[in-house]
Design an enzyme around this catalytic site. Structure first.
Site, PDB file in Angstrom:
ATOM      1  N   ASP A 131     -17.542 -26.698  37.931  1.00 47.12           N
ATOM      2  CA  ASP A 131     -17.109 -25.317  37.724  1.00 47.12           C
ATOM      3  C   ASP A 131     -16.552 -25.152  36.301  1.00 47.12           C
ATOM      4  O   ASP A 131     -16.141 -26.133  35.683  1.00 47.12           O
ATOM      5  CB  ASP A 131     -16.039 -24.988  38.787  1.00 47.12           C
ATOM      6  CG  ASP A 131     -15.877 -23.500  39.001  1.00 47.12           C
ATOM      7  OD1 ASP A 131     -16.793 -22.737  38.664  1.00 47.12           O
ATOM      8  OD2 ASP A 131     -14.813 -23.092  39.518  1.00 47.12           O
ATOM      9  N   HIS A 132     -16.533 -23.909  35.829  1.00 44.76           N
ATOM     10  CA  HIS A 132     -15.981 -23.536  34.503  1.00 44.76           C
ATOM     11  C   HIS A 132     -15.661 -24.646  33.515  1.00 44.76           C
ATOM     12  O   HIS A 132     -14.627 -25.315  33.614  1.00 44.76           O
ATOM     13  CB  HIS A 132     -14.654 -22.788  34.696  1.00 44.76           C
ATOM     14  CG  HIS A 132     -14.797 -21.481  35.351  1.00 44.76           C
ATOM     15  ND1 HIS A 132     -15.189 -20.353  34.688  1.00 44.76           N
ATOM     16  CD2 HIS A 132     -14.591 -21.100  36.639  1.00 44.76           C
ATOM     17  CE1 HIS A 132     -15.215 -19.343  35.528  1.00 44.76           C
ATOM     18  NE2 HIS A 132     -14.867 -19.765  36.724  1.00 44.76           N
ATOM     19  N   GLU A 176     -21.950 -17.340  32.303  1.00 43.20           N
ATOM     20  CA  GLU A 176     -21.249 -16.123  32.732  1.00 43.20           C
ATOM     21  C   GLU A 176     -21.407 -15.064  31.658  1.00 43.20           C
ATOM     22  O   GLU A 176     -21.242 -15.338  30.474  1.00 43.20           O
ATOM     23  CB  GLU A 176     -19.761 -16.414  32.983  1.00 43.20           C
ATOM     24  CG  GLU A 176     -18.981 -15.169  33.412  1.00 43.20           C
ATOM     25  CD  GLU A 176     -17.576 -15.508  33.958  1.00 43.20           C
ATOM     26  OE1 GLU A 176     -17.422 -16.553  34.622  1.00 43.20           O
ATOM     27  OE2 GLU A 176     -16.638 -14.723  33.698  1.00 43.20           O
ATOM     28  N   HIS A 207     -10.862 -13.554  39.955  1.00 45.76           N
ATOM     29  CA  HIS A 207     -10.449 -14.877  40.450  1.00 45.76           C
ATOM     30  C   HIS A 207      -9.123 -14.805  41.211  1.00 45.76           C
ATOM     31  O   HIS A 207      -8.250 -14.004  40.868  1.00 45.76           O
ATOM     32  CB  HIS A 207     -10.262 -15.848  39.275  1.00 45.76           C
ATOM     33  CG  HIS A 207     -11.546 -16.299  38.654  1.00 45.76           C
ATOM     34  ND1 HIS A 207     -11.958 -15.890  37.425  1.00 45.76           N
ATOM     35  CD2 HIS A 207     -12.518 -17.123  39.120  1.00 45.76           C
ATOM     36  CE1 HIS A 207     -13.118 -16.460  37.130  1.00 45.76           C
ATOM     37  NE2 HIS A 207     -13.487 -17.218  38.151  1.00 45.76           N
ATOM     38  N   GLY A 208      -8.984 -15.702  42.179  1.00 45.54           N
ATOM     39  CA  GLY A 208      -7.710 -15.836  42.898  1.00 45.54           C
ATOM     40  C   GLY A 208      -7.462 -14.649  43.813  1.00 45.54           C
ATOM     41  O   GLY A 208      -8.343 -13.809  44.022  1.00 45.54           O
ATOM     42  N   HIS A 225     -18.082 -14.968  41.310  1.00 49.47           N
ATOM     43  CA  HIS A 225     -16.859 -15.774  41.290  1.00 49.47           C
ATOM     44  C   HIS A 225     -15.744 -14.947  41.915  1.00 49.47           C
ATOM     45  O   HIS A 225     -15.811 -13.730  41.952  1.00 49.47           O
ATOM     46  CB  HIS A 225     -16.472 -16.140  39.854  1.00 49.47           C
ATOM     47  CG  HIS A 225     -17.297 -17.262  39.293  1.00 49.47           C
ATOM     48  ND1 HIS A 225     -16.742 -18.363  38.700  1.00 49.47           N
ATOM     49  CD2 HIS A 225     -18.636 -17.459  39.269  1.00 49.47           C
ATOM     50  CE1 HIS A 225     -17.696 -19.183  38.317  1.00 49.47           C
ATOM     51  NE2 HIS A 225     -18.868 -18.662  38.643  1.00 49.47           N
ATOM     52  N   GLY A 226     -14.691 -15.645  42.360  1.00 43.41           N
ATOM     53  CA  GLY A 226     -13.562 -14.918  42.922  1.00 43.41           C
ATOM     54  C   GLY A 226     -13.933 -14.261  44.238  1.00 43.41           C
ATOM     55  O   GLY A 226     -13.584 -13.107  44.493  1.00 43.41           O
ATOM     56  N   GLY A 227     -14.633 -14.996  45.106  1.00 44.81           N
ATOM     57  CA  GLY A 227     -15.063 -14.426  46.384  1.00 44.81           C
ATOM     58  C   GLY A 227     -13.917 -14.163  47.359  1.00 44.81           C
ATOM     59  O   GLY A 227     -14.029 -13.330  48.246  1.00 44.81           O
ATOM     60  N   THR A 232      -9.323 -19.510  47.134  1.00 40.30           N
ATOM     61  CA  THR A 232      -8.091 -19.080  47.816  1.00 40.30           C
ATOM     62  C   THR A 232      -8.279 -18.949  49.334  1.00 40.30           C
ATOM     63  O   THR A 232      -7.419 -19.398  50.105  1.00 40.30           O
ATOM     64  CB  THR A 232      -7.634 -17.722  47.233  1.00 40.30           C
ATOM     65  OG1 THR A 232      -7.524 -17.870  45.813  1.00 40.30           O
ATOM     66  CG2 THR A 232      -6.299 -17.295  47.796  1.00 40.30           C
TER      67      THR A 232
END
Ligand code: ZN
Length: 300
Positions: free
Chosen positions: A88-89, A140, A195-196, A226-228, A251
């Site tokens: 990831d990232h 991205e 995210h988060g 991202h950030g699902g 999360t």
């Protein structure tokens, strides 16, 4: 079975389902993810996060990365379901090469805060090297920020994220050009996701018109969300049908783990083998989301 991520995602794009990529911070996460995928006969993406094993470990600790990827490969090679291991990232070429040397089958080069031309240049360089090694590349475009900066800063020391709270939505015309210029295998897009956790637990407004335009601009390229976490079941199920092929979830699955512990603690006043309990809670949330995303029985 271990595959390049592009193999998993091109099948998902053709059949319009989405594969969950849960945050993999340690071996318990790997085991939970593989068990969940086996139970539902779904492909799985182990989304390895660095720093990950422990937040005290430095992001550049190559031994930590090798150790984690070696374990992930063991899990992937011992199961019959198709698995990709994604780093990831990382914002750097070096970060990608370090992960490739460790044995991942996909890297995410994230230069989304740089100007378009610089983002293109960095991604292009990684694509040439990664493809030579048979490894897929995620990039991205636009920028996916952080839903709740305060919450995020309390739970991570991930320096990549600290100054990048603001999202920039992905432009469809740019996406078309970006893919032509870079050859990236899949692209993370910004369509209202973050995210988060989201501030005040608000369900975000996902710009489905934009997603539809992005899909048309890049009909052959799997798109990534991202950030699902906290994005809302209806939103992510709809996004999966509209051509989001991979969704990163941290999360929510982690909440599955701690909720399982809290439940038992509240009922019994103690928790025997909390690690096992946490793993089962983490796994239960992955199972729930696999069903939502339509990848059940899509293993081959
Ligand atoms: Zn991300």
């Amino acid at each position: 079975m271990l595959y390049p991520m592009s193999e998993l995602l091109s099948r998902a794009l053709k059949e319009r389902y989405c594969i969950i990529a849960p945050s993999i911070r340690d071996e318990s996460c790997m085991r939970a993810a593989i068990e969940a995928a086996e139970e539902l006969n779904s492909p799985m993406i182990l989304n390895c996060m660095f720093p990950s094993w422990d937040y005290d470990w430095d992001q550049g600790d190559s031994e930590a990365i090798r150790f984690q990827v070696a374990l992930a490969r063991e899990y992937a090679l011992r199961t019959h379901i198709p698995v990709a291991i994604n780093r990831d990232h990382t914002p750097t070429f070096e970060g990608c090469m370090q992960a490739i040397a460790a044995g991942v089958t996909s890297v995410m080069i994230d230069c989304s805060t740089l100007p378009f031309a610089e983002n293109v240049q960095h991604v292009k360089e990684v694509v040439i090297a990664a493809h030579a090694a048979g490894v897929s590349v995620e990039a991205e475009l636009g920028h996916v920020g952080i839903g709740d900066v305060q919450d995020h800063s309390e739970t991570t020391n991930d320096k990549d994220f600290e100054l990048e709270a603001n999202s920039v939505l992905t432009d469809p015309a740019e996406l078309h050009e970006f893919i032509q210029l870079t050859g990236a295998d899949c692209v993370a897009v910004s369509i209202g996701n973050a995210h988060g956790p989201y501030a005040k637990k608000i369900i975000p407004h996902i710009d489905f018109d934009r997603l539809s335009a992005l899909r048309k601009a890049a009909p052959e390229t799997p798109l990534v969300l991202h950030g699902g976490s906290g994005t809302g079941d209806e939103n992510i199920a709809k996004a999966a049908k509209m051509g989001i092929c991979k969704i990163n979830v941290g999360t929510d699955v982690e909440a599955g783990a701690w909720k399982a512990i809290v439940e038992i603690y509240q009922a019994k006043g103690r928790v025997t083998n909390p690690f096992s309990v946490a793993r089962k809670g983490y796994k239960a949330e992955i199972i729930r989301q696999i069903k939502l995303l339509g990848s059940e029985n899509k293993a081959w």
